[in-house]
Structures are given as structure tokens and as C-alpha cells.
Write a protein that holds these residues in place. Structure first.
Motif, PDB file in Angstrom:
ATOM      1  N   GLN A 141       0.915  -1.158  -0.045  1.00  0.00           N
ATOM      2  CA  GLN A 141       0.147   0.084   0.033  1.00  0.00           C
ATOM      3  C   GLN A 141       0.863   1.293  -0.100  1.00  0.00           C
ATOM      4  O   GLN A 141       0.636   2.350  -0.657  1.00  0.00           O
ATOM      5  N   LYS A 144       2.371   1.604  -3.441  1.00  0.00           N
ATOM      6  CA  LYS A 144       1.363   2.140  -4.298  1.00  0.00           C
ATOM      7  C   LYS A 144       0.923   3.663  -4.100  1.00  0.00           C
ATOM      8  O   LYS A 144       0.898   4.343  -5.066  1.00  0.00           O
ATOM      9  N   ASP A 145       0.962   4.126  -3.009  1.00  0.00           N
ATOM     10  CA  ASP A 145       0.591   5.511  -2.620  1.00  0.00           C
ATOM     11  C   ASP A 145       1.967   6.411  -3.165  1.00  0.00           C
ATOM     12  O   ASP A 145       1.757   7.347  -3.675  1.00  0.00           O
ATOM     13  N   GLN A 148       1.705   6.909  -6.828  1.00  0.00           N
ATOM     14  CA  GLN A 148       0.809   7.750  -7.310  1.00  0.00           C
ATOM     15  C   GLN A 148       1.219   8.812  -7.224  1.00  0.00           C
ATOM     16  O   GLN A 148       0.909   9.865  -8.072  1.00  0.00           O
TER      17      GLN A 148
END
Length: 176
Positions: A141, A144-145, A148
Motif C-alpha cells: 500500500q 502504491k501511494d 501515485q
């Protein structure tokens, strides 16, 4: 006659001004060339300094392997496990070889040893590849953050770049 003298002086002044202007331009060009050369040399110096630092690190690493510190795992293996390089050496993380807190010992009991080597593993953190599922999910996570956020930053820069390009194109059309 005084007009001829005045015209001649004016021509001489113009010639001197033109000569001075050419000399200033030649000196400015020479300065730009020297600045470019200095910048190139500075960049070459930075690259060479980085290479020296890398070579020093390589040399220091080679020295640490050749002369292991006292009470290190590497010293123990060389002294107590001849040929360790062919079996344990293929599995042991290189960073562990210089550690002095593993308290290596020989063991006959397979349950508490690995290839006859017992280590105190309490001081070692659990590596990422051996993390539990919750830690792996949190790592995924977070990555992924971060991905982005990096994409958003890139898109913002691309938009700014497009604006700057349009402004430059507009300026160029006004200059022509």
C-alpha cells in the motif's frame, strides 16, 4: 576646413569605438569559451571524484573480506569450517560476515543449527522477504501511494512544461 577636421575626428572616434566594441565582443566570447571549458572540467572532476570514492569503497570491502575483524562470523568460518565458501558461503548474506554479535558456534544438533553452525539470531531484524502478511500488505500500500504521488508530480511538471513551451512559442512569434 574645420568641418573636415571635425569629420576626420568623428570617423576616428567611430573607428576606435568599433575597434573597442569588437575587442569587447572578442573578450566576451573568450570568457564564454573559458566558462564552458571550466564547467566541463568541473563536471569531469565530479565524475572522477565519484569514481575514486567508489573505488575506495570497493577496496575497503575487499580489505574487510581479506582481513576479517576479530570475533566476526567470517573469522569464525575461516577458522572452524574449512570450505565453508562452497556451501554456507552461497547462502549467507554478505553483511552478516562482518558482524561480531552473532556468537557463532559449532553444533551437532540439526534443530538449532544450519549446516552445523549455530548463531545467535536475536540481534538480527526480520528481513523484508520474511515479513508477515500484514507487513507485506502495508508495504504494498505504501509503495502504491508513493507511486501515485510520483505520477501526480510528473503530470504537474508536464503541465508546467507545456505552459512554458507555449509561452516560449508565443514570445518567439512576437520576436520574429
Amino acid at each position: 576646413r574645420s568641418l573636415d577636421i571635425f569629420d576626420r575626428r568623428l570617423e576616428e572616434a567611430d573607428e576606435k569605438r568599433d575597434a573597442a566594441s569588437q575587442q569587447v565582443e572578442a573578450l566576451a566570447q573568450q570568457e564564454r569559451q573559458l566558462l564552458r571549458q571550466r564547467e566541463e572540467l568541473a563536471q569531469q572532476h565530479q565524475v572522477a571524484a565519484r569514481k575514486v570514492a567508489e573505488r575506495e569503497q570497493e577496496h575497503n570491502a575487499a580489505e574487510r573480506l581479506r582481513y576479517p575483524g576479530h570475533n566476526t562470523l567470517l573469522e569464525f568460518l575461516r577458522r572452524e569450517q574449512p570450505g565453508w565458501e562452497q556451501h554456507l558461503g552461497k547462502l549467507i548474506e554478505p553483511g552478516l560476515l562482518q558482524r561480531t554479535d552473532l556468537k557463532p558456534a559449532l553444533s551437532e544438533t540439526p534443530a538449532d543449527s544450519f549446516h552445523g553452525l549455530r548463531l545467535d539470531l536475536a540481534m538480527l531484524p526480520i528481513p523484508e522477504h520474511a515479513a508477515d502478511e500484514a507487513a507485506l500488505n502495508a508495504r504494498v500500500q505504501l509503495s502504491k501511494d508513493n507511486l501515485q504521488a510520483a505520477r501526480n508530480h510528473l503530470e504537474g511538471l508536464e503541465a508546467q512544461l507545456a505552459e512554458q513551451t507555449a509561452a516560449l512559442d508565443d514570445l518567439n512569434t512576437r520576436l520574429v
